[in-house]
Design an enzyme around this catalytic site. Structure first.
Site, PDB file in Angstrom:
ATOM      1  N   ASP A  30       0.855  -1.183   0.000  1.00 49.06           N
ATOM      2  CA  ASP A  30       0.000   0.000   0.000  1.00 49.06           C
ATOM      3  C   ASP A  30       0.897   1.241   0.000  1.00 49.06           C
ATOM      4  O   ASP A  30       1.878   1.312   0.739  1.00 49.06           O
ATOM      5  CB  ASP A  30      -0.902  -0.012   1.238  1.00 49.06           C
ATOM      6  N   ILE A  31       0.543   2.208  -0.830  1.00 54.48           N
ATOM      7  CA  ILE A  31       1.389   3.384  -1.007  1.00 54.48           C
ATOM      8  C   ILE A  31       1.304   4.335   0.197  1.00 54.48           C
ATOM      9  O   ILE A  31       2.221   5.136   0.426  1.00 54.48           O
ATOM     10  CB  ILE A  31       1.044   4.106  -2.341  1.00 54.48           C
ATOM     11  N   GLN A  93     -14.732   1.860   1.829  1.00 50.51           N
ATOM     12  CA  GLN A  93     -14.041   1.560   0.563  1.00 50.51           C
ATOM     13  C   GLN A  93     -13.910   2.818  -0.276  1.00 50.51           C
ATOM     14  O   GLN A  93     -14.889   3.519  -0.538  1.00 50.51           O
ATOM     15  CB  GLN A  93     -14.819   0.495  -0.225  1.00 50.51           C
ATOM     16  N   HIS A  99     -10.136  -5.213  -2.709  1.00 54.13           N
ATOM     17  CA  HIS A  99      -8.762  -5.413  -2.235  1.00 54.13           C
ATOM     18  C   HIS A  99      -8.806  -5.814  -0.775  1.00 54.13           C
ATOM     19  O   HIS A  99      -9.490  -5.201   0.041  1.00 54.13           O
ATOM     20  CB  HIS A  99      -7.905  -4.154  -2.429  1.00 54.13           C
ATOM     21  N   HIS A 101      -6.973  -5.929   2.601  1.00 59.43           N
ATOM     22  CA  HIS A 101      -5.852  -5.311   3.311  1.00 59.43           C
ATOM     23  C   HIS A 101      -5.212  -6.334   4.241  1.00 59.43           C
ATOM     24  O   HIS A 101      -5.906  -7.034   4.984  1.00 59.43           O
ATOM     25  CB  HIS A 101      -6.337  -4.151   4.198  1.00 59.43           C
TER      26      HIS A 101
END
Ligand code: 5GP
Ligand code: ZN
Length: 135
Positions: A30-31, A93, A99, A101
């Protein structure tokens, strides 16, 4: 979907730090990580919700999640995990491509449990909710 950021990652239009990949799923860091090694696991097929997958696809996604957890365990040696997904805007979301996590957890990291996501059971009793399931 052309304007989906995760589809762009799948199409390599946007770079990512890949943690794991198989025919069905891609996992990348994750960025904006909430934990060291915070990773998201996505199906390669654009799907908004978990229930949009068929049961075979669900199994493939969960097996990929397990493999990512194994890899994170080896590489970062966390003390635990929180795993889950935000579903639909009410569930938090933001990216409309399913996705999962994976938050690696470390002793003393200051985080909470999944119970800290929501504390608002409303005025209805557990018995009344149970009655609705029986109806
Ligand atoms: P959501 O709130 O939809 O469950 O979470 C979306 C997640 O995607 C966020 O944690 C956010 O940091 C991450 N994210 C959004 N855009 C990008 C991106 O371009 N690359 C990566 N690696 N993660 C992203
Ligand atoms: Zn997508």
């Amino acid at each position: 979907m052309s304007d989906c950021i995760f589809c762009k990652i799948l199409n390599k239009e946007v770079p990512n730090y890949t943690v794991y990949e198989d025919d069905f799923a891609l996992a990348f860091l994750d960025i904006f990580p909430h934990a060291k090694g915070h990773t998201v696991v996505i199906p390669k097929k654009h799907t908004e919700k978990f229930v949009d997958l068929n049961e075979d696809e669900m199994k493939k996604l969960i097996v990929a999640v397990k493999k990512v957890m194994d890899k994170i365990q080896i590489v970062l040696n966390p003390d635990g995990f929180n795993v889950g997904w935000n579903e639909r805007p009410a569930g938090g979301q933001v990216v409309p491509h399913l996705h999962i996590h994976i938050f690696p957890r470390y002793n003393g990291d200051g985080g909470g449990s999944v119970h800290s996501i929501i504390k608002n059971a409303g005025v209805i009793s557990v018995e009344e909710v149970a009655a609705k399931f029986r109806a």
